[in-house]
Design a protein around this motif. Structure first.
Motif, PDB file in Angstrom:
ATOM      1  N   GLN A  15     -38.924 -10.507   7.896  1.00 47.11           N
ATOM      2  CA  GLN A  15     -37.753 -11.366   7.712  1.00 47.11           C
ATOM      3  C   GLN A  15     -38.060 -12.826   8.049  1.00 47.11           C
ATOM      4  OE1 GLN A  15     -34.885 -10.313   6.238  1.00 47.11           O
ATOM      5  NE2 GLN A  15     -34.519 -12.516   6.146  1.00 47.11           N
ATOM      6  N   ARG A  16     -38.848 -13.062   9.120  1.00 45.10           N
ATOM      7  CA  ARG A  16     -39.133 -14.456   9.462  1.00 45.10           C
ATOM      8  C   ARG A  16     -39.949 -15.136   8.375  1.00 45.10           C
ATOM      9  NH1 ARG A  16     -41.382 -16.195  15.290  1.00 45.10           N
ATOM     10  NH2 ARG A  16     -43.341 -15.240  14.605  1.00 45.10           N
ATOM     11  N   ALA A  17     -40.910 -14.436   7.800  1.00 46.27           N
ATOM     12  CA  ALA A  17     -41.706 -15.011   6.721  1.00 46.27           C
ATOM     13  C   ALA A  17     -40.826 -15.297   5.501  1.00 46.27           C
ATOM     14  CB  ALA A  17     -42.847 -14.070   6.343  1.00 46.27           C
ATOM     15  N   ARG A  18     -39.903 -14.380   5.189  1.00 43.25           N
ATOM     16  CA  ARG A  18     -38.987 -14.595   4.069  1.00 43.25           C
ATOM     17  C   ARG A  18     -38.115 -15.822   4.312  1.00 43.25           C
ATOM     18  NH1 ARG A  18     -37.550 -10.138   0.822  1.00 43.25           N
ATOM     19  NH2 ARG A  18     -35.330 -10.607   1.071  1.00 43.25           N
ATOM     20  N   ASP A  19     -37.609 -15.939   5.534  1.00 38.11           N
ATOM     21  CA  ASP A  19     -36.752 -17.082   5.857  1.00 38.11           C
ATOM     22  C   ASP A  19     -37.530 -18.394   5.758  1.00 38.11           C
ATOM     23  OD1 ASP A  19     -34.666 -15.348   6.309  1.00 38.11           O
ATOM     24  OD2 ASP A  19     -34.871 -15.362   8.503  1.00 38.11           O
ATOM     25  N   LEU A  20     -38.772 -18.395   6.243  1.00 35.05           N
ATOM     26  CA  LEU A  20     -39.574 -19.612   6.187  1.00 35.05           C
ATOM     27  C   LEU A  20     -39.920 -19.988   4.751  1.00 35.05           C
ATOM     28  CD1 LEU A  20     -41.974 -19.203   9.244  1.00 35.05           C
ATOM     29  CD2 LEU A  20     -40.185 -20.926   8.935  1.00 35.05           C
ATOM     30  N   LEU A  21     -40.256 -18.996   3.928  1.00 43.40           N
ATOM     31  CA  LEU A  21     -40.548 -19.285   2.523  1.00 43.40           C
ATOM     32  C   LEU A  21     -39.329 -19.878   1.836  1.00 43.40           C
ATOM     33  CD1 LEU A  21     -42.368 -19.155   0.033  1.00 43.40           C
ATOM     34  CD2 LEU A  21     -41.584 -16.799  -0.330  1.00 43.40           C
ATOM     35  N   ALA A  22     -38.153 -19.287   2.054  1.00 45.56           N
ATOM     36  CA  ALA A  22     -36.930 -19.820   1.457  1.00 45.56           C
ATOM     37  C   ALA A  22     -36.663 -21.242   1.943  1.00 45.56           C
ATOM     38  CB  ALA A  22     -35.746 -18.918   1.779  1.00 45.56           C
ATOM     39  N   ALA A  23     -36.922 -21.501   3.226  1.00 49.15           N
ATOM     40  CA  ALA A  23     -36.690 -22.833   3.787  1.00 49.15           C
ATOM     41  C   ALA A  23     -37.635 -23.856   3.174  1.00 49.15           C
ATOM     42  CB  ALA A  23     -36.847 -22.791   5.303  1.00 49.15           C
ATOM     43  N   VAL A  24     -38.915 -23.499   3.021  1.00 52.96           N
ATOM     44  CA  VAL A  24     -39.875 -24.408   2.388  1.00 52.96           C
ATOM     45  C   VAL A  24     -39.437 -24.747   0.975  1.00 52.96           C
ATOM     46  CG1 VAL A  24     -42.235 -24.635   1.512  1.00 52.96           C
ATOM     47  CG2 VAL A  24     -41.844 -23.695   3.801  1.00 52.96           C
ATOM     48  N   ILE A  25     -39.009 -23.744   0.233  1.00 50.84           N
ATOM     49  CA  ILE A  25     -38.611 -23.978  -1.157  1.00 50.84           C
ATOM     50  C   ILE A  25     -37.365 -24.857  -1.216  1.00 50.84           C
ATOM     51  CG2 ILE A  25     -37.697 -22.843  -3.224  1.00 50.84           C
ATOM     52  CD1 ILE A  25     -39.661 -20.570  -2.688  1.00 50.84           C
ATOM     53  N   ARG A  26     -36.381 -24.592  -0.375  1.00 47.95           N
ATOM     54  CA  ARG A  26     -35.175 -25.432  -0.368  1.00 47.95           C
ATOM     55  C   ARG A  26     -35.519 -26.878  -0.013  1.00 47.95           C
ATOM     56  NH1 ARG A  26     -32.618 -20.717   1.850  1.00 47.95           N
ATOM     57  NH2 ARG A  26     -33.102 -21.428   3.966  1.00 47.95           N
ATOM     58  N   GLU A  27     -36.372 -27.073   1.010  1.00 52.01           N
ATOM     59  CA  GLU A  27     -36.736 -28.433   1.411  1.00 52.01           C
ATOM     60  C   GLU A  27     -37.520 -29.152   0.318  1.00 52.01           C
ATOM     61  OE1 GLU A  27     -36.244 -30.251   4.547  1.00 52.01           O
ATOM     62  OE2 GLU A  27     -34.605 -28.796   4.425  1.00 52.01           O
ATOM     63  N   HIS A  28     -38.437 -28.435  -0.329  1.00 48.51           N
ATOM     64  CA  HIS A  28     -39.246 -29.061  -1.378  1.00 48.51           C
ATOM     65  C   HIS A  28     -38.390 -29.402  -2.592  1.00 48.51           C
ATOM     66  CE1 HIS A  28     -42.769 -30.238  -3.551  1.00 48.51           C
ATOM     67  NE2 HIS A  28     -42.550 -29.335  -4.495  1.00 48.51           N
ATOM     68  N   THR A  71     -54.141 -34.014   0.462  1.00 46.19           N
ATOM     69  CA  THR A  71     -53.854 -35.226   1.247  1.00 46.19           C
ATOM     70  C   THR A  71     -52.748 -35.005   2.263  1.00 46.19           C
ATOM     71  OG1 THR A  71     -52.296 -35.922  -0.466  1.00 46.19           O
ATOM     72  CG2 THR A  71     -54.557 -36.733  -0.640  1.00 46.19           C
ATOM     73  N   SER A  72     -52.235 -33.786   2.331  1.00 49.70           N
ATOM     74  CA  SER A  72     -51.079 -33.565   3.204  1.00 49.70           C
ATOM     75  C   SER A  72     -51.261 -32.302   4.028  1.00 49.70           C
ATOM     76  CB  SER A  72     -49.804 -33.447   2.351  1.00 49.70           C
ATOM     77  OG  SER A  72     -48.711 -33.014   3.140  1.00 49.70           O
ATOM     78  N   ALA A  73     -50.665 -32.311   5.230  1.00 51.86           N
ATOM     79  CA  ALA A  73     -50.659 -31.112   6.058  1.00 51.86           C
ATOM     80  C   ALA A  73     -49.480 -30.215   5.715  1.00 51.86           C
ATOM     81  CB  ALA A  73     -50.585 -31.507   7.531  1.00 51.86           C
ATOM     82  N   GLY A  74     -48.529 -30.720   4.909  1.00 53.69           N
ATOM     83  CA  GLY A  74     -47.374 -29.942   4.523  1.00 53.69           C
ATOM     84  C   GLY A  74     -47.688 -28.968   3.394  1.00 53.69           C
ATOM     85  N   ARG A  75     -46.767 -28.024   3.179  1.00 50.35           N
ATOM     86  CA  ARG A  75     -46.940 -27.010   2.132  1.00 50.35           C
ATOM     87  C   ARG A  75     -45.930 -27.213   1.009  1.00 50.35           C
ATOM     88  NH1 ARG A  75     -49.887 -25.580   6.840  1.00 50.35           N
ATOM     89  NH2 ARG A  75     -51.415 -23.988   6.265  1.00 50.35           N
ATOM     90  N   VAL A  76     -46.310 -26.732  -0.189  1.00 51.29           N
ATOM     91  CA  VAL A  76     -45.418 -26.685  -1.349  1.00 51.29           C
ATOM     92  C   VAL A  76     -45.493 -25.280  -1.953  1.00 51.29           C
ATOM     93  CG1 VAL A  76     -45.680 -29.151  -1.837  1.00 51.29           C
ATOM     94  CG2 VAL A  76     -47.188 -27.497  -2.951  1.00 51.29           C
ATOM     95  N   PRO A  77     -44.445 -24.825  -2.625  1.00 51.99           N
ATOM     96  CA  PRO A  77     -44.471 -23.487  -3.211  1.00 51.99           C
ATOM     97  C   PRO A  77     -45.429 -23.413  -4.397  1.00 51.99           C
ATOM     98  CG  PRO A  77     -42.221 -24.343  -2.994  1.00 51.99           C
ATOM     99  CD  PRO A  77     -43.146 -25.487  -2.783  1.00 51.99           C
ATOM    100  N   THR A  78     -46.026 -22.250  -4.587  1.00 51.46           N
ATOM    101  CA  THR A  78     -46.788 -21.955  -5.803  1.00 51.46           C
ATOM    102  C   THR A  78     -45.848 -21.344  -6.832  1.00 51.46           C
ATOM    103  OG1 THR A  78     -47.314 -19.719  -5.061  1.00 51.46           O
ATOM    104  CG2 THR A  78     -48.843 -21.479  -4.424  1.00 51.46           C
ATOM    105  N   ASP A  79     -46.349 -21.127  -8.044  1.00 56.46           N
ATOM    106  CA  ASP A  79     -45.542 -20.452  -9.066  1.00 56.46           C
ATOM    107  C   ASP A  79     -45.107 -19.071  -8.572  1.00 56.46           C
ATOM    108  OD1 ASP A  79     -46.035 -22.646 -10.628  1.00 56.46           O
ATOM    109  OD2 ASP A  79     -47.531 -21.662 -11.908  1.00 56.46           O
ATOM    110  N   LEU A  80     -46.034 -18.347  -7.898  1.00 50.93           N
ATOM    111  CA  LEU A  80     -45.690 -17.034  -7.367  1.00 50.93           C
ATOM    112  C   LEU A  80     -44.642 -17.152  -6.266  1.00 50.93           C
ATOM    113  CD1 LEU A  80     -46.285 -13.980  -7.427  1.00 50.93           C
ATOM    114  CD2 LEU A  80     -48.024 -14.374  -5.659  1.00 50.93           C
ATOM    115  N   GLY A  81     -44.713 -18.213  -5.473  1.00 42.22           N
ATOM    116  CA  GLY A  81     -43.707 -18.431  -4.442  1.00 42.22           C
ATOM    117  C   GLY A  81     -42.322 -18.618  -5.041  1.00 42.22           C
ATOM    118  N   TYR A  82     -42.238 -19.431  -6.099  1.00 43.76           N
ATOM    119  CA  TYR A  82     -40.949 -19.607  -6.777  1.00 43.76           C
ATOM    120  C   TYR A  82     -40.468 -18.280  -7.371  1.00 43.76           C
ATOM    121  CZ  TYR A  82     -41.107 -24.730  -6.531  1.00 43.76           C
ATOM    122  OH  TYR A  82     -41.110 -26.033  -6.094  1.00 43.76           O
ATOM    123  N   ARG A  83     -41.386 -17.517  -7.952  1.00 45.11           N
ATOM    124  CA  ARG A  83     -40.996 -16.242  -8.559  1.00 45.11           C
ATOM    125  C   ARG A  83     -40.463 -15.287  -7.489  1.00 45.11           C
ATOM    126  NH1 ARG A  83     -39.339 -14.958 -13.266  1.00 45.11           N
ATOM    127  NH2 ARG A  83     -41.090 -16.010 -14.277  1.00 45.11           N
TER     128      ARG A  83
END
Length: 350
Positions: A15-28, A71-83
């Motif tokens: 659940q924590r990984a799911r929540d973090l993935l959703a949060a990254v996608i919303r922020e991006h 160039t960044s320490a931050g993350r962005v979603p991949t196509d699979l992440g969006y899917r």
């Protein structure tokens, strides 16, 4: 059209990984910037340290759901992440009731003019999603034969008079490979009308193997006529909101903007991305590198089918960067598609 990944390939997440993935996608989606662990801890009031979140994000990256620009320490979603997000984490898609009322009222004002409600559909989708919109007029799913007359002209030259379902008529002069008689051509017209009425180009192509000589020449010409009709109809597109794409940071570079403009000006190429086998009420989503066209590899496409209970259908959709608000865009496509279906039913007297 490339198929979306099967859900079986999605990694299992707690659940924590799911929540973090959703949060990254919303922020991006909101910022168009890579998302850092400290940003997530601050914005979502997480009760863990940035270092712990950083480790979780690294694990999501190893699973192919996130990546990070060099160039960044931050993350962005991949196509699979969006899917994964669309299939498993996305909130229910829909428009607000007041938005539905506004759009419905605009359609009612355009009820008697097909061209007007196609333009309303395109402009509404572009406004609601802040993406570019695509709308096709309602038509038969595939051009199909209703009646055929093969008229002799001179020796091996004949005139094909092809009546399509829906009433369109196509004529073509054809040179036969072998001479034949007027009686044979008359009988051929009756036989092919009887056996191929309702057939589309693919069905006729399959039937071609059973024909020989002049008869095969005629069927081969019929296949070409139906394919050309399908291709012509596919080029009829209403497009709106291209300026929305140019306003996105992903397309800020002049070369990228020109590449997208070239695609949107080429309706034949643009129509090739439409999923013609889409079922009634379905929404098709193509993300990033799932696209066949290189110019769409950093874009997402959301398309819905509209139409009545019969074979008259059309498509509504939006195109934008993979960093799009999927829930809102899917909701807009579904709602506008449902209004278009209602109008098609009215048009057909249902």
């Amino acid at each position: 059209m490339p198929k979306k990944p099967d859900s079986d390939v999605f990694p299992g997440l707690d659940q924590r990984a799911r929540d973090l993935l959703a949060a990254v996608i919303r922020e991006h989606i909101a910022t168009a910037e890579p998302v850092a662990s400290a940003q997530l801890v601050r914005n979502y009031h997480l009760d863990v340290s940035p270092a712990t979140v950083r480790n979780e994000l690294a694990a999501l990256e190893e699973r192919g759901l996130l990546t990070h620009p060099h160039t960044s320490a931050g993350r962005v979603p991949t196509d699979l992440g969006y899917r994964y997000f669309i299939e498993s984490l996305m909130p229910m898609a829909g428009l607000r009731p007041e938005e539905q009322v506004t759009v419905s009222h605009q359609f009612q004002q355009a009820l008697t003019d097909t061209g007007a409600w196609l333009r309303v559909a395109a402009s509404s989708l572009a406004r609601l999603t802040a993406e570019a919109s695509l709308v096709t007029p309602p038509s038969a799913k595939r051009a199909a034969l209703k009646h055929l007359e093969v008229v002799p002209i001179h020796e091996r030259r004949v005139l094909l008079v092809v009546v399509l379902e829906g009433g369109a008529v196509r004529q073509q002069v054809l040179e036969l490979g072998t001479a034949t008689t007027s009686e044979h051509l008359h009988a051929l017209s009756a036989r092919l009308t009887d056996s191929l009425a309702g057939a589309n180009a693919a069905t006729m192509q399959h039937h071609l193997g059973s024909e020989k000589g002049a008869d095969a020449d005629v069927v081969r010409a019929l296949v070409r006529i139906l394919e050309e009709q399908d291709a012509f109809r596919a080029r009829e597109l209403y497009v709106d909101g291209f300026q929305n794409i140019l306003a996105q940071p992903e397309f800020a570079q002049a070369d990228r903007g020109r590449e997208m403009l070239s695609l949107f000006e080429d309706h034949t190429r643009l129509a090739e991305i439409l999923p013609l086998d889409l079922g009634a009420g379905e929404v098709h989503i193509t993300i990033g590198r799932e696209h066949r066209h290189e110019s769409l590899r950093d874009c997402s496409l959301i398309v819905g089918r509209y139409g009545a209970d019969g074979d008259v259908i059309g498509f509504v959709g939006v195109v934008g960067p993979t960093r799009m608000d999927y829930a809102r865009s899917i909701g807009a496509v579904r709602y506008v598609g449902s209004l278009m279906s209602d109008l098609v039913r009215v048009m057909e007297g249902q």
